[in-house]
Design a protein around this motif. Structure first.
Motif, PDB file in Angstrom:
ATOM      1  N   VAL A  91      65.407  63.619  48.867  1.00 58.82           N
ATOM      2  CA  VAL A  91      64.340  64.355  49.530  1.00 58.82           C
ATOM      3  C   VAL A  91      63.273  65.140  48.637  1.00 58.82           C
ATOM      4  O   VAL A  91      62.252  65.096  48.842  1.00 58.82           O
ATOM      5  CB  VAL A  91      65.258  65.732  50.143  1.00 58.82           C
ATOM      6  CG1 VAL A  91      64.656  66.751  50.739  1.00 58.82           C
ATOM      7  CG2 VAL A  91      66.131  64.969  51.259  1.00 58.82           C
ATOM      8  N   ASP A  92      63.759  65.176  47.279  1.00 58.54           N
ATOM      9  CA  ASP A  92      62.888  65.767  46.210  1.00 58.54           C
ATOM     10  C   ASP A  92      61.731  64.963  45.857  1.00 58.54           C
ATOM     11  O   ASP A  92      60.528  65.270  46.145  1.00 58.54           O
ATOM     12  CB  ASP A  92      63.444  66.044  45.032  1.00 58.54           C
ATOM     13  CG  ASP A  92      64.418  67.427  44.866  1.00 58.54           C
ATOM     14  OD1 ASP A  92      64.086  68.199  45.768  1.00 58.54           O
ATOM     15  OD2 ASP A  92      64.914  67.701  44.241  1.00 58.54           O
ATOM     16  N   ASN A  93      62.262  63.568  45.966  1.00 56.46           N
ATOM     17  CA  ASN A  93      60.827  62.457  45.591  1.00 56.46           C
ATOM     18  C   ASN A  93      60.012  62.556  47.044  1.00 56.46           C
ATOM     19  O   ASN A  93      58.810  62.421  46.839  1.00 56.46           O
ATOM     20  CB  ASN A  93      61.616  61.226  45.773  1.00 56.46           C
ATOM     21  CG  ASN A  93      62.005  61.183  44.077  1.00 56.46           C
ATOM     22  OD1 ASN A  93      61.643  61.922  43.149  1.00 56.46           O
ATOM     23  ND2 ASN A  93      63.058  60.098  43.985  1.00 56.46           N
ATOM     24  N   ILE A  94      60.609  62.908  48.051  1.00 55.34           N
ATOM     25  CA  ILE A  94      59.712  62.722  49.443  1.00 55.34           C
ATOM     26  C   ILE A  94      58.746  64.138  49.443  1.00 55.34           C
ATOM     27  O   ILE A  94      57.450  63.785  49.536  1.00 55.34           O
ATOM     28  CB  ILE A  94      60.608  62.655  50.653  1.00 55.34           C
ATOM     29  CG1 ILE A  94      61.414  61.313  50.791  1.00 55.34           C
ATOM     30  CG2 ILE A  94      59.925  62.692  52.057  1.00 55.34           C
ATOM     31  CD1 ILE A  94      62.280  61.105  51.797  1.00 55.34           C
ATOM     32  N   PHE A 133      50.533  67.934  55.424  1.00 57.28           N
ATOM     33  CA  PHE A 133      51.178  67.236  54.514  1.00 57.28           C
ATOM     34  C   PHE A 133      51.987  68.273  53.549  1.00 57.28           C
ATOM     35  O   PHE A 133      53.165  68.204  53.373  1.00 57.28           O
ATOM     36  CB  PHE A 133      50.695  66.192  53.751  1.00 57.28           C
ATOM     37  CG  PHE A 133      50.689  64.796  54.350  1.00 57.28           C
ATOM     38  CD1 PHE A 133      51.882  64.078  54.247  1.00 57.28           C
ATOM     39  CD2 PHE A 133      49.591  64.504  55.179  1.00 57.28           C
ATOM     40  CE1 PHE A 133      52.026  62.879  55.059  1.00 57.28           C
ATOM     41  CE2 PHE A 133      49.731  63.309  55.684  1.00 57.28           C
ATOM     42  CZ  PHE A 133      50.961  62.550  55.824  1.00 57.28           C
ATOM     43  N   ILE A 134      50.993  69.352  53.232  1.00 61.27           N
ATOM     44  CA  ILE A 134      51.719  70.363  52.344  1.00 61.27           C
ATOM     45  C   ILE A 134      52.829  71.233  52.925  1.00 61.27           C
ATOM     46  O   ILE A 134      53.819  71.403  52.607  1.00 61.27           O
ATOM     47  CB  ILE A 134      50.596  71.467  51.841  1.00 61.27           C
ATOM     48  CG1 ILE A 134      49.820  70.477  50.765  1.00 61.27           C
ATOM     49  CG2 ILE A 134      51.152  72.553  50.992  1.00 61.27           C
ATOM     50  CD1 ILE A 134      48.534  71.141  50.345  1.00 61.27           C
ATOM     51  N   CYS A 135      52.297  71.496  54.397  1.00 64.72           N
ATOM     52  CA  CYS A 135      53.518  72.341  55.109  1.00 64.72           C
ATOM     53  C   CYS A 135      54.620  71.441  55.372  1.00 64.72           C
ATOM     54  O   CYS A 135      55.740  71.807  55.279  1.00 64.72           O
ATOM     55  CB  CYS A 135      52.745  72.878  56.453  1.00 64.72           C
ATOM     56  SG  CYS A 135      51.622  73.977  56.391  1.00 64.72           S
ATOM     57  N   GLY A 136      54.544  70.239  55.578  1.00 58.95           N
ATOM     58  CA  GLY A 136      55.467  69.245  56.047  1.00 58.95           C
ATOM     59  C   GLY A 136      56.669  69.177  54.559  1.00 58.95           C
ATOM     60  O   GLY A 136      57.637  69.265  54.717  1.00 58.95           O
ATOM     61  N   SER A 137      55.942  69.113  53.347  1.00 62.42           N
ATOM     62  CA  SER A 137      56.769  69.167  52.270  1.00 62.42           C
ATOM     63  C   SER A 137      57.589  70.383  52.045  1.00 62.42           C
ATOM     64  O   SER A 137      58.849  70.494  51.709  1.00 62.42           O
ATOM     65  CB  SER A 137      55.814  69.116  51.063  1.00 62.42           C
ATOM     66  OG  SER A 137      55.227  70.222  50.777  1.00 62.42           O
ATOM     67  N   VAL A 138      56.995  71.699  52.559  1.00 60.31           N
ATOM     68  CA  VAL A 138      57.760  72.912  52.504  1.00 60.31           C
ATOM     69  C   VAL A 138      58.902  72.794  53.532  1.00 60.31           C
ATOM     70  O   VAL A 138      60.005  73.416  53.182  1.00 60.31           O
ATOM     71  CB  VAL A 138      56.886  73.883  52.804  1.00 60.31           C
ATOM     72  CG1 VAL A 138      57.724  75.376  52.758  1.00 60.31           C
ATOM     73  CG2 VAL A 138      55.785  74.281  51.616  1.00 60.31           C
ATOM     74  N   ILE A 167      55.871  63.377  47.085  1.00 62.93           N
ATOM     75  CA  ILE A 167      54.822  62.323  47.647  1.00 62.93           C
ATOM     76  C   ILE A 167      54.017  62.819  48.671  1.00 62.93           C
ATOM     77  O   ILE A 167      52.894  62.887  48.569  1.00 62.93           O
ATOM     78  CB  ILE A 167      55.834  61.140  48.334  1.00 62.93           C
ATOM     79  CG1 ILE A 167      56.398  60.187  47.084  1.00 62.93           C
ATOM     80  CG2 ILE A 167      54.701  60.238  48.940  1.00 62.93           C
ATOM     81  CD1 ILE A 167      57.329  59.066  47.852  1.00 62.93           C
ATOM     82  N   PHE A 168      54.748  63.892  49.409  1.00 60.00           N
ATOM     83  CA  PHE A 168      53.944  64.735  50.622  1.00 60.00           C
ATOM     84  C   PHE A 168      52.774  65.195  49.777  1.00 60.00           C
ATOM     85  O   PHE A 168      51.698  65.606  50.283  1.00 60.00           O
ATOM     86  CB  PHE A 168      54.728  65.376  51.430  1.00 60.00           C
ATOM     87  CG  PHE A 168      55.269  64.696  52.681  1.00 60.00           C
ATOM     88  CD1 PHE A 168      55.411  63.350  52.649  1.00 60.00           C
ATOM     89  CD2 PHE A 168      55.777  65.334  53.606  1.00 60.00           C
ATOM     90  CE1 PHE A 168      55.903  62.433  53.654  1.00 60.00           C
ATOM     91  CE2 PHE A 168      56.151  64.688  54.749  1.00 60.00           C
ATOM     92  CZ  PHE A 168      56.279  63.368  54.835  1.00 60.00           C
ATOM     93  N   LEU A 169      53.460  66.126  48.775  1.00 57.61           N
ATOM     94  CA  LEU A 169      52.357  66.896  48.077  1.00 57.61           C
ATOM     95  C   LEU A 169      51.291  66.351  47.548  1.00 57.61           C
ATOM     96  O   LEU A 169      50.141  66.904  47.352  1.00 57.61           O
ATOM     97  CB  LEU A 169      53.121  67.774  46.834  1.00 57.61           C
ATOM     98  CG  LEU A 169      54.039  69.110  47.212  1.00 57.61           C
ATOM     99  CD1 LEU A 169      54.569  69.753  46.172  1.00 57.61           C
ATOM    100  CD2 LEU A 169      52.982  70.239  47.888  1.00 57.61           C
ATOM    101  N   ILE A 170      51.376  65.203  46.957  1.00 56.57           N
ATOM    102  CA  ILE A 170      50.394  64.441  46.096  1.00 56.57           C
ATOM    103  C   ILE A 170      49.643  64.119  47.338  1.00 56.57           C
ATOM    104  O   ILE A 170      48.226  64.184  47.058  1.00 56.57           O
ATOM    105  CB  ILE A 170      50.841  63.379  45.538  1.00 56.57           C
ATOM    106  CG1 ILE A 170      51.781  63.599  44.168  1.00 56.57           C
ATOM    107  CG2 ILE A 170      49.878  62.317  44.986  1.00 56.57           C
ATOM    108  CD1 ILE A 170      52.589  62.517  43.431  1.00 56.57           C
ATOM    109  N   ILE A 171      49.783  63.520  48.411  1.00 55.68           N
ATOM    110  CA  ILE A 171      49.178  62.996  49.677  1.00 55.68           C
ATOM    111  C   ILE A 171      48.059  64.278  49.818  1.00 55.68           C
ATOM    112  O   ILE A 171      46.953  64.240  50.021  1.00 55.68           O
ATOM    113  CB  ILE A 171      49.841  62.575  50.742  1.00 55.68           C
ATOM    114  CG1 ILE A 171      50.449  61.172  50.343  1.00 55.68           C
ATOM    115  CG2 ILE A 171      48.920  62.316  51.870  1.00 55.68           C
ATOM    116  CD1 ILE A 171      51.631  60.667  51.468  1.00 55.68           C
TER     117      ILE A 171
END
Lengths: 132, 180
Positions: A6-9, A51-56, A12-16
């Motif tokens: 989950v941390d890696n996902i 994507f940033i909200c999705g990572s949160v 990745i979301f933050l980078i996108i």
């Protein structure tokens, strides 16, 4: 194990998200007129924010799964912020574009302009003699 | 009366979702999931009754078409499916145009033939967030939209108003199913 995946996902979301927000910034600098700048700014910031909200949200779900009580609060509030962004961002772009066209800014290098010469709409009448 | 009840219940649910985690008097599932204190719930009921009195005429106008759960699921399917794919394409398109600087813009008129305000709002927002287009103005009598199009195709200009399929694909069909 699950926590690391989950941390890696999340990374990745933050980078996108950051990449698309960066594209929006470069677009604001490179494009010639207000419409193309809006075009770059609105689409890329909305997509990046998703994507940033999705990572949160993923991080909040992970916290909830691990037994922390703040996880649900994080998920619900971020989802609310995301919905607000999705509704207000295109509406604001529409308002700015309409105001720009009505105050006489024409698109640079336009092939066709159907809105040119269209009278102001009837539902917003201009008061005659109000400026005396 | 029904408008008041619908508005009050919806605002109460939203209030509960936003204030979860305030105490441990009422618990759903377990303590980590959803929990509230009694005071928060009493304040929530009072506030949502006030909101229901004030906003009932703005929130519900004339009919209860949108209270149908099938339409909500249709809306969610629309957001996850065609809308999200369109947004992804749009962003790759923006990245391409930022790097190369090629534009061929114009403002065109389309008539999507939608009747309700909600439907035309959803269509305008979808058009703004999907590839190549930005909605600029609306003709309120006929619900025609004026679209800023960043890469005008020659064959689309033969017919006026321009055919919807060049600008927004299947979106009017989806929105007609959801909102009309």
């Amino acid at each position: 194990m699950l926590s690391e995946i989950v941390d890696n996902i999340v990374y990745i979301f933050l980078i996108i998200g950051v990449f698309f927000n960066l594209i929006a910034g470069i677009g604001l600098l490179r494009f010639p007129d207000v419409y193309t700048r809006l075009y770059a700014g609105i689409k890329c910031t909305t997509f990046g924010s998703i994507f940033i909200c999705g990572s949160v949200i993923l991080l909040g779900l992970k916290m909830w799964y691990q037994g922390s009580s703040d996880g649900t609060v994080l998920v619900i509030h971020t989802a609310g912020a995301l919905i607000a962004i999705l509704i207000t961002n295109p509406t604001g772009a529409h308002a700015i574009a309409r105001a720009a066209h009505r105050s006489g800014v024409k698109p640079v290098g336009a092939v066709v302009d159907d809105l040119e010469g269209k009278p102001a709409r009837k539902s917003a009448p201009i008061k005659k003699g109000a400026d005396k | 009366m029904l408008a008041f009840v619908v508005t009050t219940i919806l605002s109460f649910i939203i209030y509960l979702l936003l204030t979860t985690g305030s105490g441990t008097d009422i618990v759903i599932f377990n303590e980590n999931f959803l929990r509230w204190s009694f005071g928060e719930i009493i304040i929530g009921i009072i506030l949502s009754v006030i909101v229901g009195i004030i906003a009932r005429k703005i929130f519900v106008n004339k009919n209860y078409r949108m209270a149908n759960p099938i339409r909500w699921f249709g809306f969610i399917a629309y957001i996850i499916g065609p809308f999200f794919i369109g947004m992804a394409k749009a962003n790759i398109d923006v990245a391409y145009r930022v790097i190369t600087g090629k534009i061929n813009p114009g403002i065109v008129k389309i008539s999507p033939d939608l009747k309700t305000d909600l439907g035309i709002t959803m269509l305008a927002n979808s058009i703004t967030l999907t590839p190549g287009t930005l909605s600029v103005d609306i003709d309120e009598d006929k619900n025609d939209l004026y679209i800023y199009w960043i890469n005008v195709k020659k064959e689309a200009l033969k017919k006026k108003p321009v055919d919807c399929k060049y600008i927004c694909g299947d979106f009017p069909k989806w929105i007609r199913r959801i909102a009309e």
